[in-house]
Scaffold this motif. Structure first.
Motif, PDB file in Angstrom:
ATOM      1  N   ALA A 129       0.836  -1.220  -0.049  1.00 16.28           N
ATOM      2  CA  ALA A 129      -0.191  -0.039  -0.034  1.00 16.28           C
ATOM      3  C   ALA A 129       0.884   1.328  -0.065  1.00 16.28           C
ATOM      4  O   ALA A 129       0.691   2.087  -0.919  1.00 16.28           O
ATOM      5  N   ARG A 130       1.879   1.452   0.928  1.00 18.11           N
ATOM      6  CA  ARG A 130       2.589   2.619   1.148  1.00 18.11           C
ATOM      7  C   ARG A 130       3.898   2.579   0.134  1.00 18.11           C
ATOM      8  O   ARG A 130       4.534   3.567   0.340  1.00 18.11           O
ATOM      9  N   GLU A 131       3.969   1.708  -0.829  1.00 16.33           N
ATOM     10  CA  GLU A 131       5.122   1.801  -1.744  1.00 16.33           C
ATOM     11  C   GLU A 131       4.795   1.879  -3.010  1.00 16.33           C
ATOM     12  O   GLU A 131       5.479   1.426  -3.882  1.00 16.33           O
ATOM     13  N   GLN A 132       3.705   2.568  -3.363  1.00 12.72           N
ATOM     14  CA  GLN A 132       2.993   2.700  -4.721  1.00 12.72           C
ATOM     15  C   GLN A 132       3.783   3.939  -5.547  1.00 12.72           C
ATOM     16  O   GLN A 132       3.877   3.937  -6.385  1.00 12.72           O
ATOM     17  N   TYR A 133       3.813   4.940  -4.544  1.00 10.81           N
ATOM     18  CA  TYR A 133       4.327   6.109  -5.130  1.00 10.81           C
ATOM     19  C   TYR A 133       5.304   6.362  -5.901  1.00 10.81           C
ATOM     20  O   TYR A 133       5.625   6.820  -6.949  1.00 10.81           O
ATOM     21  N   THR A 134       6.393   5.796  -5.274  1.00 13.06           N
ATOM     22  CA  THR A 134       7.874   5.869  -5.728  1.00 13.06           C
ATOM     23  C   THR A 134       7.816   4.972  -7.159  1.00 13.06           C
ATOM     24  O   THR A 134       8.501   5.569  -8.191  1.00 13.06           O
ATOM     25  N   PRO A 135       7.642   3.690  -7.226  1.00 12.67           N
ATOM     26  CA  PRO A 135       7.518   2.978  -8.470  1.00 12.67           C
ATOM     27  C   PRO A 135       6.919   3.676  -9.460  1.00 12.67           C
ATOM     28  O   PRO A 135       6.894   3.730 -10.686  1.00 12.67           O
TER      29      PRO A 135
ATOM     30  N   ALA B   9       2.652   9.346   0.577  1.00 14.60           N
ATOM     31  CA  ALA B   9       3.513   9.968   0.210  1.00 14.60           C
ATOM     32  C   ALA B   9       4.235  11.280   0.620  1.00 14.60           C
ATOM     33  O   ALA B   9       4.894  12.077   0.160  1.00 14.60           O
ATOM     34  N   GLY B  10       3.562  11.658   2.001  1.00 15.45           N
ATOM     35  CA  GLY B  10       3.956  13.101   2.758  1.00 15.45           C
ATOM     36  C   GLY B  10       5.489  13.032   2.991  1.00 15.45           C
ATOM     37  O   GLY B  10       5.894  14.105   3.240  1.00 15.45           O
ATOM     38  N   GLY B  11       5.935  11.795   3.007  1.00 14.62           N
ATOM     39  CA  GLY B  11       7.456  11.864   3.431  1.00 14.62           C
ATOM     40  C   GLY B  11       8.201  12.130   2.536  1.00 14.62           C
ATOM     41  O   GLY B  11       9.489  12.686   2.674  1.00 14.62           O
ATOM     42  N   LEU B  12       7.824  12.080   1.100  1.00 13.09           N
ATOM     43  CA  LEU B  12       8.413  12.349  -0.121  1.00 13.09           C
ATOM     44  C   LEU B  12       8.236  13.964  -0.440  1.00 13.09           C
ATOM     45  O   LEU B  12       9.061  14.604  -1.119  1.00 13.09           O
ATOM     46  N   GLN B  13       6.916  14.323  -0.344  1.00  6.98           N
ATOM     47  CA  GLN B  13       6.570  15.488  -0.846  1.00  6.98           C
ATOM     48  C   GLN B  13       5.507  16.080   0.458  1.00  6.98           C
ATOM     49  O   GLN B  13       4.702  15.871   0.439  1.00  6.98           O
ATOM     50  N   PRO B  14       6.205  16.783   1.488  1.00  3.11           N
ATOM     51  CA  PRO B  14       5.493  17.175   2.528  1.00  3.11           C
ATOM     52  C   PRO B  14       4.227  17.966   2.153  1.00  3.11           C
ATOM     53  O   PRO B  14       3.263  17.841   2.981  1.00  3.11           O
ATOM     54  N   ALA B  15       4.163  18.658   1.206  1.00  2.00           N
ATOM     55  CA  ALA B  15       2.819  19.367   0.667  1.00  2.00           C
ATOM     56  C   ALA B  15       1.720  18.537   0.649  1.00  2.00           C
ATOM     57  O   ALA B  15       0.424  18.870   1.073  1.00  2.00           O
ATOM     58  N   TYR B  16       1.948  17.110   0.650  1.00  2.00           N
ATOM     59  CA  TYR B  16       0.877  16.122   0.283  1.00  2.00           C
ATOM     60  C   TYR B  16       0.215  16.047   1.488  1.00  2.00           C
ATOM     61  O   TYR B  16      -0.911  15.538   1.753  1.00  2.00           O
ATOM     62  N   ASN B  17       0.980  16.243   2.624  1.00  2.00           N
ATOM     63  CA  ASN B  17       0.183  16.174   4.182  1.00  2.00           C
ATOM     64  C   ASN B  17      -1.028  17.080   4.261  1.00  2.00           C
ATOM     65  O   ASN B  17      -2.041  16.748   5.085  1.00  2.00           O
ATOM     66  N   LEU B  18      -1.086  17.935   3.663  1.00  2.00           N
ATOM     67  CA  LEU B  18      -2.267  18.908   3.498  1.00  2.00           C
ATOM     68  C   LEU B  18      -3.649  18.097   2.967  1.00  2.00           C
ATOM     69  O   LEU B  18      -4.626  18.474   2.983  1.00  2.00           O
ATOM     70  N   THR B  19      -3.434  17.074   2.385  1.00  2.00           N
ATOM     71  CA  THR B  19      -4.619  16.144   1.767  1.00  2.00           C
ATOM     72  C   THR B  19      -5.054  15.354   2.695  1.00  2.00           C
ATOM     73  O   THR B  19      -6.023  14.554   2.630  1.00  2.00           O
ATOM     74  N   LEU B  20      -4.514  15.116   3.983  1.00  2.41           N
ATOM     75  CA  LEU B  20      -5.221  14.582   5.095  1.00  2.41           C
ATOM     76  C   LEU B  20      -4.799  15.644   6.228  1.00  2.41           C
ATOM     77  O   LEU B  20      -4.129  15.211   7.251  1.00  2.41           O
ATOM     78  N   MET B  21      -5.629  16.753   6.286  1.00  5.67           N
ATOM     79  CA  MET B  21      -5.423  17.747   7.500  1.00  5.67           C
ATOM     80  C   MET B  21      -6.847  18.249   7.999  1.00  5.67           C
ATOM     81  O   MET B  21      -7.779  18.504   7.482  1.00  5.67           O
ATOM     82  N   PRO B  22      -6.982  17.986   9.255  1.00  3.99           N
ATOM     83  CA  PRO B  22      -8.380  18.347   9.872  1.00  3.99           C
ATOM     84  C   PRO B  22      -8.623  19.790   9.628  1.00  3.99           C
ATOM     85  O   PRO B  22      -7.919  20.722   9.733  1.00  3.99           O
TER      86      PRO B  22
ATOM     87  N   ALA C 127       4.088  17.023 -10.837  1.00  2.00           N
ATOM     88  CA  ALA C 127       4.647  16.815 -12.060  1.00  2.00           C
ATOM     89  C   ALA C 127       6.001  16.772 -11.695  1.00  2.00           C
ATOM     90  O   ALA C 127       6.606  16.333 -12.579  1.00  2.00           O
ATOM     91  N   GLU C 128       6.493  17.429 -10.719  1.00  2.00           N
ATOM     92  CA  GLU C 128       7.944  17.284 -10.168  1.00  2.00           C
ATOM     93  C   GLU C 128       8.493  15.701 -10.152  1.00  2.00           C
ATOM     94  O   GLU C 128       9.530  15.338 -10.369  1.00  2.00           O
ATOM     95  N   ASP C 129       7.532  15.008  -9.808  1.00  2.00           N
ATOM     96  CA  ASP C 129       7.767  13.191  -9.739  1.00  2.00           C
ATOM     97  C   ASP C 129       7.409  12.783 -10.863  1.00  2.00           C
ATOM     98  O   ASP C 129       7.164  11.503 -10.827  1.00  2.00           O
ATOM     99  N   ASP C 130       7.019  13.294 -12.004  1.00  2.00           N
ATOM    100  CA  ASP C 130       6.255  12.702 -13.306  1.00  2.00           C
ATOM    101  C   ASP C 130       5.162  12.191 -12.901  1.00  2.00           C
ATOM    102  O   ASP C 130       4.884  10.952 -13.321  1.00  2.00           O
ATOM    103  N   VAL C 131       4.186  12.553 -12.015  1.00  2.00           N
ATOM    104  CA  VAL C 131       2.873  12.069 -11.854  1.00  2.00           C
ATOM    105  C   VAL C 131       1.915  12.675 -12.209  1.00  2.00           C
ATOM    106  O   VAL C 131       1.926  14.050 -11.884  1.00  2.00           O
TER     107      VAL C 131
END
Length: 329
Positions: A70-76, A92-105, A131-135
């Motif tokens: 489950a938690r290993e899908q973003y990098t591949p 993937a918040g550990g790779l892109q901290p901005a993503y942590n806003l998508t689970l924020m109270p 896009a920086e991560d080709d996603v």
């Protein structure tokens, strides 16, 4: 004879080339859920629509973590080793901290508000990070959740003081600790036993998890997502951008058409999951509590002092991203 033989060989070779060209290009899509889950159904809609379009493209779905954990899908995905995934982006918040806003109270009030966020400059900024991560995103989608209390109803921060609780995500743990709760970190699959044995007084998780793990057997009060809710988790269908760019225009359009249909389905089904959880808990004799606008604003004020503050400190450009999210009415 030799001429005829050569002609035959050439014809066979041409047929082989023709058959190869008719074989559909396959994209691999990975996710962690069963084929009964709404997120699998979202992926299946896209796969079915692409197949119906008959553009030489096929999507093969690998559910239940059968291809990647489950938690290993973003990098591949970002490396092109995986073509598509349905993924809680905060994984993937550990790779892109901005993503942590998508689970924020408190950033999302309800599903219609979530839909507006998906079309906002905030989401454009998140997609720039992808896009920086080709996603890139094919299907936007949020799922909601609520609170359940073993002995008490939980609607406002005042209700949490002194309770041992499980929260869905680090930002929620920070906020609930700020409300005076003690935090017990565990998977949602462990909530039932923890409540049964007295380890937990309360829990915060998704509507679907509350039902699938039968939490209604262990609690006296449930606060489902309704006009106001705190817990919203962004769980989009993503594709490797280079993979998408390498498709023909017809194949790209088929994907986009399928994605539009799937996104509409996702929003409606997310609302249905919340309503279904409310009904299941009520039928089990559990009291149903409602979060008011006043309650929501009190939680958001607490989040400003806890979760939001920590996010800004940990994330370059965090204040700007947070402001973009909060500006969406």
């Amino acid at each position: 004879m030799k001429t005829a033989f050569k002609a035959t060989i050439a014809a066979v070779a041409m047929m082989a080339v023709s058959e190869t060209s008719l074989q559909a290009q396959e994209l691999r899509l990975s996710h962690q859920w069963s084929d009964n889950d709404v997120r699998h159904k979202v992926a299946q809609i896209v796969a079915d629509e692409v197949a119906t379009a008959d553009v030489g493209l096929e999507i093969r779905i690998f559910p239940t973590q059968s291809l990647f954990k489950a938690r290993e899908q973003y990098t591949p995905l970002s490396r092109g080793q995986l073509d598509m995934t349905v993924l809680p982006l905060s994984y993937a918040g550990g790779l892109q901290p901005a993503y942590n806003l998508t689970l924020m109270p408190g950033l999302v009030k309800n599903h219609d508000h979530a839909a507006r966020l998906n079309e906002s400059p905030f989401m454009e900024a998140i997609e720039e990070k992808m896009a920086e991560d080709d996603v890139m995103v094919l299907v936007h989608g949020y799922l909601a959740g609520g609170f359940a209390g073993k002995e008490t109803c939980i609607t406002s921060p005042d209700d949490m003081a002194g309770l041992q609780t499980r929260a869905a995500g680090r930002a929620f743990e920070q906020m609930l600790a700020g409300a005076g709760a003690s935090i017990a970190s565990m998977a949602s699959s462990e909530i039932y036993n923890a409540m049964q044995t007295g380890v937990l007084d309360a829990a915060n998780t998704s509507s679907s998890s509350f039902v699938s793990y039968r939490i209604y057997e262990q609690v006296s009060c449930y606060t489902p997502a309704g006009d106001y809710a705190l817990w919203f988790m962004y769980q989009p269908l993503l594709i490797n951008k280079s993979t998408f760019d390498g498709l023909t225009e017809e194949q790209q359009q088929a994907l986009l058409d399928g994605a539009a249909k799937a996104e509409e389905f996702y929003l409606e089904e997310a609302k249905k999951e919340d309503a279904a959880s409310r009904e299941v808990f009520a039928q089990a004799g559990v009291e149903i509590a409602e979060m008011s606008e006043e309650d929501f604003n009190a939680w958001r004020a607490l989040a400003q002092e806890t979760s939001y503050k920590a996010f800004i400190e940990d994330t370059p450009g965090g204040q700007e991203l947070l402001d973009l999210a909060l500006s969406v009415e």
